[in-house]
Design a protein around this motif. Structure first.
Motif, PDB file in Angstrom:
ATOM      1  N   VAL A  87       1.106  -1.033   0.221  1.00  0.00           N
ATOM      2  CA  VAL A  87      -0.108   0.163   0.107  1.00  0.00           C
ATOM      3  C   VAL A  87       1.059   1.022   0.314  1.00  0.00           C
ATOM      4  CG1 VAL A  87      -2.457   1.415   0.932  1.00  0.00           C
ATOM      5  CG2 VAL A  87      -1.667  -1.763   1.198  1.00  0.00           C
ATOM      6  N   LYS A  88       0.269   2.324  -0.754  1.00  0.00           N
ATOM      7  CA  LYS A  88       1.180   3.408  -0.659  1.00  0.00           C
ATOM      8  C   LYS A  88       1.353   5.028  -1.148  1.00  0.00           C
ATOM      9  CE  LYS A  88       5.569   4.519  -3.210  1.00  0.00           C
ATOM     10  NZ  LYS A  88       6.445   4.831  -3.882  1.00  0.00           N
ATOM     11  N   VAL A  89       1.045   6.004  -0.215  1.00  0.00           N
ATOM     12  CA  VAL A  89       0.550   6.970  -0.694  1.00  0.00           C
ATOM     13  C   VAL A  89       1.606   8.218  -1.047  1.00  0.00           C
ATOM     14  CG1 VAL A  89       0.085   9.160   0.317  1.00  0.00           C
ATOM     15  CG2 VAL A  89      -1.568   6.764   1.129  1.00  0.00           C
ATOM     16  N   ASN A  90       2.024   8.526  -2.261  1.00  0.00           N
ATOM     17  CA  ASN A  90       3.047   9.530  -2.401  1.00  0.00           C
ATOM     18  C   ASN A  90       2.926  10.543  -2.011  1.00  0.00           C
ATOM     19  OD1 ASN A  90       4.654   7.087  -4.311  1.00  0.00           O
ATOM     20  ND2 ASN A  90       2.495   7.528  -5.573  1.00  0.00           N
ATOM     21  N   LYS A  91       4.025  11.394  -2.325  1.00  0.00           N
ATOM     22  CA  LYS A  91       3.647  13.063  -1.691  1.00  0.00           C
ATOM     23  C   LYS A  91       3.122  13.827  -3.190  1.00  0.00           C
ATOM     24  CE  LYS A  91       8.296  13.175   1.376  1.00  0.00           C
ATOM     25  NZ  LYS A  91       9.789  14.248   1.303  1.00  0.00           N
ATOM     26  N   ALA A  92       2.422  14.753  -2.005  1.00  0.00           N
ATOM     27  CA  ALA A  92       1.645  15.037  -3.032  1.00  0.00           C
ATOM     28  C   ALA A  92       2.499  16.859  -3.871  1.00  0.00           C
ATOM     29  CB  ALA A  92       0.384  16.521  -2.632  1.00  0.00           C
ATOM     30  N   ALA A  93       1.925  17.333  -4.546  1.00  0.00           N
ATOM     31  CA  ALA A  93       2.997  18.364  -5.218  1.00  0.00           C
ATOM     32  C   ALA A  93       2.753  19.779  -4.238  1.00  0.00           C
ATOM     33  CB  ALA A  93       2.468  19.208  -6.742  1.00  0.00           C
ATOM     34  N   GLY A  94       4.060  20.052  -3.727  1.00  0.00           N
ATOM     35  CA  GLY A  94       4.551  21.756  -2.655  1.00  0.00           C
ATOM     36  C   GLY A  94       3.600  22.655  -3.383  1.00  0.00           C
ATOM     37  N   THR A  95       2.465  23.499  -2.744  1.00  0.00           N
ATOM     38  CA  THR A  95       2.021  24.755  -2.863  1.00  0.00           C
ATOM     39  C   THR A  95       2.764  25.619  -2.153  1.00  0.00           C
ATOM     40  OG1 THR A  95      -0.300  24.318  -1.094  1.00  0.00           O
ATOM     41  CG2 THR A  95      -0.006  23.420  -3.164  1.00  0.00           C
ATOM     42  N   LEU A  96       2.630  26.881  -2.964  1.00  0.00           N
ATOM     43  CA  LEU A  96       2.732  28.817  -2.366  1.00  0.00           C
ATOM     44  C   LEU A  96       2.520  29.221  -3.319  1.00  0.00           C
ATOM     45  CD1 LEU A  96       6.419  29.825  -2.336  1.00  0.00           C
ATOM     46  CD2 LEU A  96       5.494  27.772  -3.541  1.00  0.00           C
ATOM     47  N   THR A  97       2.052  30.138  -2.850  1.00  0.00           N
ATOM     48  CA  THR A  97       1.951  31.676  -3.416  1.00  0.00           C
ATOM     49  C   THR A  97       2.028  33.099  -2.884  1.00  0.00           C
ATOM     50  OG1 THR A  97      -1.073  30.569  -4.335  1.00  0.00           O
ATOM     51  CG2 THR A  97      -0.465  32.735  -4.644  1.00  0.00           C
ATOM     52  N   LEU A  98       2.215  33.396  -4.232  1.00  0.00           N
ATOM     53  CA  LEU A  98       3.300  35.673  -3.721  1.00  0.00           C
ATOM     54  C   LEU A  98       1.885  36.042  -3.873  1.00  0.00           C
ATOM     55  CD1 LEU A  98       6.943  34.589  -5.230  1.00  0.00           C
ATOM     56  CD2 LEU A  98       6.206  33.536  -3.281  1.00  0.00           C
ATOM     57  N   SER A  99       2.104  36.543  -3.200  1.00  0.00           N
ATOM     58  CA  SER A  99       1.131  38.381  -2.989  1.00  0.00           C
ATOM     59  C   SER A  99       1.879  38.518  -4.203  1.00  0.00           C
ATOM     60  CB  SER A  99       1.223  39.010  -1.976  1.00  0.00           C
ATOM     61  OG  SER A  99       2.900  39.677  -1.584  1.00  0.00           O
ATOM     62  N   ALA A 100       3.359  39.027  -4.929  1.00  0.00           N
ATOM     63  CA  ALA A 100       3.935  40.037  -5.787  1.00  0.00           C
ATOM     64  C   ALA A 100       4.903  39.040  -6.115  1.00  0.00           C
ATOM     65  CB  ALA A 100       4.025  40.871  -5.742  1.00  0.00           C
ATOM     66  N   THR A 101       5.245  38.555  -7.933  1.00  0.00           N
ATOM     67  CA  THR A 101       5.916  38.366  -8.124  1.00  0.00           C
ATOM     68  C   THR A 101       7.216  39.548  -9.146  1.00  0.00           C
ATOM     69  OG1 THR A 101       4.936  38.568 -10.424  1.00  0.00           O
ATOM     70  CG2 THR A 101       4.645  36.181  -9.180  1.00  0.00           C
ATOM     71  N   SER A 102       6.935  40.836  -8.911  1.00  0.00           N
ATOM     72  CA  SER A 102       7.935  41.431  -9.090  1.00  0.00           C
ATOM     73  C   SER A 102       7.692  42.721  -8.495  1.00  0.00           C
ATOM     74  CB  SER A 102       7.985  41.731 -10.612  1.00  0.00           C
ATOM     75  OG  SER A 102       6.997  42.242 -11.491  1.00  0.00           O
ATOM     76  N   GLY A 103       8.717  43.127  -8.257  1.00  0.00           N
ATOM     77  CA  GLY A 103       9.141  44.843  -8.124  1.00  0.00           C
ATOM     78  C   GLY A 103      10.453  45.829  -8.081  1.00  0.00           C
ATOM     79  N   THR A 104      10.115  47.117  -8.446  1.00  0.00           N
ATOM     80  CA  THR A 104      11.536  47.522  -8.183  1.00  0.00           C
ATOM     81  C   THR A 104      11.724  48.334  -6.414  1.00  0.00           C
ATOM     82  OG1 THR A 104      10.981  48.089 -11.184  1.00  0.00           O
ATOM     83  CG2 THR A 104      12.699  49.754  -9.903  1.00  0.00           C
ATOM     84  N   ILE A 105      13.268  48.791  -6.828  1.00  0.00           N
ATOM     85  CA  ILE A 105      12.903  49.369  -5.162  1.00  0.00           C
ATOM     86  C   ILE A 105      14.558  50.156  -5.709  1.00  0.00           C
ATOM     87  CG2 ILE A 105      14.161  49.183  -3.276  1.00  0.00           C
ATOM     88  CD1 ILE A 105      13.995  45.927  -3.652  1.00  0.00           C
ATOM     89  N   ASN A 106      13.699  51.511  -4.816  1.00  0.00           N
ATOM     90  CA  ASN A 106      15.030  52.630  -4.542  1.00  0.00           C
ATOM     91  C   ASN A 106      16.142  52.861  -4.056  1.00  0.00           C
ATOM     92  OD1 ASN A 106      14.613  53.572  -7.415  1.00  0.00           O
ATOM     93  ND2 ASN A 106      12.718  54.596  -6.293  1.00  0.00           N
ATOM     94  N   TYR A 107      17.307  52.254  -4.228  1.00  0.00           N
ATOM     95  CA  TYR A 107      18.790  52.137  -3.100  1.00  0.00           C
ATOM     96  C   TYR A 107      18.395  53.568  -1.944  1.00  0.00           C
ATOM     97  CZ  TYR A 107      22.761  51.219  -0.552  1.00  0.00           C
ATOM     98  OH  TYR A 107      23.111  51.578   0.195  1.00  0.00           O
ATOM     99  N   PRO A 108      18.093  53.035  -1.165  1.00  0.00           N
ATOM    100  CA  PRO A 108      18.785  51.733  -0.527  1.00  0.00           C
ATOM    101  C   PRO A 108      17.371  51.242   0.289  1.00  0.00           C
ATOM    102  CG  PRO A 108      18.612  53.719   0.739  1.00  0.00           C
ATOM    103  CD  PRO A 108      19.011  54.415  -0.501  1.00  0.00           C
ATOM    104  N   ASN A 109      16.316  51.449  -0.207  1.00  0.00           N
ATOM    105  CA  ASN A 109      15.071  51.305   0.297  1.00  0.00           C
ATOM    106  C   ASN A 109      15.010  49.322   0.111  1.00  0.00           C
ATOM    107  OD1 ASN A 109      14.539  53.712   1.115  1.00  0.00           O
ATOM    108  ND2 ASN A 109      13.336  54.047  -1.341  1.00  0.00           N
ATOM    109  N   SER A 110      13.979  48.843   0.799  1.00  0.00           N
ATOM    110  CA  SER A 110      13.415  47.761   0.698  1.00  0.00           C
ATOM    111  C   SER A 110      11.773  47.171   0.957  1.00  0.00           C
ATOM    112  CB  SER A 110      13.605  46.827   2.311  1.00  0.00           C
ATOM    113  OG  SER A 110      14.823  46.838   3.008  1.00  0.00           O
ATOM    114  N   THR A 111      11.423  46.729  -0.380  1.00  0.00           N
ATOM    115  CA  THR A 111       9.802  46.277   0.145  1.00  0.00           C
ATOM    116  C   THR A 111       9.671  44.380   0.474  1.00  0.00           C
ATOM    117  OG1 THR A 111       8.397  46.106  -1.811  1.00  0.00           O
ATOM    118  CG2 THR A 111      10.799  44.612  -2.327  1.00  0.00           C
ATOM    119  N   THR A 112       8.582  44.653   0.785  1.00  0.00           N
ATOM    120  CA  THR A 112       8.264  43.273   1.039  1.00  0.00           C
ATOM    121  C   THR A 112       6.865  42.787   0.668  1.00  0.00           C
ATOM    122  OG1 THR A 112       6.199  44.398   2.487  1.00  0.00           O
ATOM    123  CG2 THR A 112       8.676  43.693   3.724  1.00  0.00           C
ATOM    124  N   PHE A 113       6.704  41.509   0.494  1.00  0.00           N
ATOM    125  CA  PHE A 113       5.740  40.637  -0.059  1.00  0.00           C
ATOM    126  C   PHE A 113       5.131  39.486   1.003  1.00  0.00           C
ATOM    127  CE2 PHE A 113       9.055  38.936  -2.450  1.00  0.00           C
ATOM    128  CZ  PHE A 113       9.356  37.281  -2.794  1.00  0.00           C
TER     129      PHE A 113
END
Length: 371
Positions: A292-318
């Protein structure tokens, strides 16, 4: 009395001849009157006894053979012309020889008589004994697989038939007319079936045996194991069990030692064996082991953003949501940007001018692959 004795004279000899009647007779001898003498008589007393008959007979003593036999053999009398008569009740006599056919025992009185002789009798016991019983089996052994039956026939039996088994757990037997039916029991082995022709009027009891070899039946068993991908649900470890006979007892074991009728289940990613066992009285226990066997499922995750621009010396978050494992993040170019993770928040800090790819990973765990 001439019935008792007669007399005759020849010269000076008198001959007295016995008659047929026992008793005393007076023989008178007379000297007739002559020139110088008167008549003179004298007597002789003759006592006459009856003669003795010599009589012998051999009684019949044998075993039943279906034939009529003279009750007496080798009957002889002396004198040979004596009258021979027979009686089976000691009162009524006739000259017909009685016969004996069936099994029995009785007395016969033989009487020999002749005028002038004492009547002679003797009583003999005549006997016919039971013959050995008979029966013949059409077969003396056979093999049966549970739950089958087999039959054989009996012929030539001389009495009423009966049957018995020395082990009813292995096989039972019954008789109808001249057919014996042997029914397999739930225990494999050999049973002795004894067929008996009962004692009858002319035959003794007779038995014969049949050896029944009984094999356990075979169970047909198949099982389909569960194979799937983790979905958070409990699944029966065996998805389909097919068994014949259908009322066989089904049990399950995950260690090959301890069995239960409760179906094991599988939820989390894993692989193990389940042994399915089918049993029923009269059948060989059957088992099959499935993985009898149960295989691992595909992992999941979602990002609130997939790209962004930062002006030095700032930071950004998602933010990250729906992740199935612990979160880590890395930068493809730490001279452009660095990254840190706190909870589900990813912070990207500018370092220099350029582009960097930030990779967020939901780690592999028990039930999910890395994503």
């Amino acid at each position: 009395n001439n019935n008792i004795a007669t007399a005759s004279v020849s010269g000076n000899t008198v001959t007295v001849k016995s008659g047929t009647t026992a008793g005393k007779a007076t023989i008178t001898v007379t000297s007739a009157e002559a020139s110088n003498y008167n008549e003179k008589s004298a007597t002789y007393t003759a006592t006459v006894n009856n003669g003795t008959i010599s009589l012998s007979a051999t009684p019949y003593n044998g075993t039943y053979d279906g034939k009529a036999h003279n009750a007496l053999t080798n009957v002889s009398a002396n004198p040979g012309d004596a009258k021979i008569e027979y009686s089976i009740n000691g009162r009524t006599y006739n000259t017909t020889m009685p016969t004996i056919t069936n099994v029995s025992s009785f007395t016969v009185t033989i009487k020999a008589s002749k005028v002038g002789y004492k009547t002679q009798t003797r009583t003999e016991t005549v006997k016919v004994s039971r013959a050995e019983g008979k029966l013949k089996l059409s077969a003396t052994s056979g093999t049966i697989t549970y739950p089958s039956n087999t039959t054989f026939t009996v012929s030539g039996n001389t009495g009423t038939l009966s049957v018995s088994s020395n082990n009813n757990n292995i096989a039972t037997a019954s008789v109808s007319g001249n057919t014996v039916t042997v029914k397999s029991g739930t225990t494999a082995g050999k049973a002795t079936i004894t067929v008996t022709s009962a004692e009858a009027s002319n035959y003794n009891e007779k038995s014969a045996t049949y050896t029944a070899t009984v094999n356990n039946g075979t169970i047909s068993l198949s099982a389909t194991p569960y194979t799937g991908t983790y979905d958070g649900k409990a699944h029966n470890a065996i998805t389909k069990v097919t068994v014949t006979p259908s009322d066989a007892k089904i049990e399950y074991s995950t260690d090959g030692t301890n069995y239960s009728t409760t179906m094991p289940t599988i939820t989390n990613t894993s692989s193990f064996t389940v042994t399915v066992r089918a049993s029923k009285a009269g059948y060989k226990t059957q088992s099959t082991t499935q993985t009898v066997k149960v295989n691992k499922a595909a992992g999941t995750l979602t990002l609130s953003a997939t790209s962004g621009t930062i002006n030095y010396p700032n930071s950004t978050t998602f933010t990250v949501s729906g992740n199935t494992g612990s979160i880590t993040a890395s930068s493809s170019n730490t001279k452009v940007a660095t990254v840190t993770v706190s909870g589900n928040t990813v912070t990207v800090k500018s370092v220099g001018v350029g582009s960097a790819t930030i990779t967020v990973k939901s780690a592999s765990n028990t039930n999910y692959n890395e994503k």
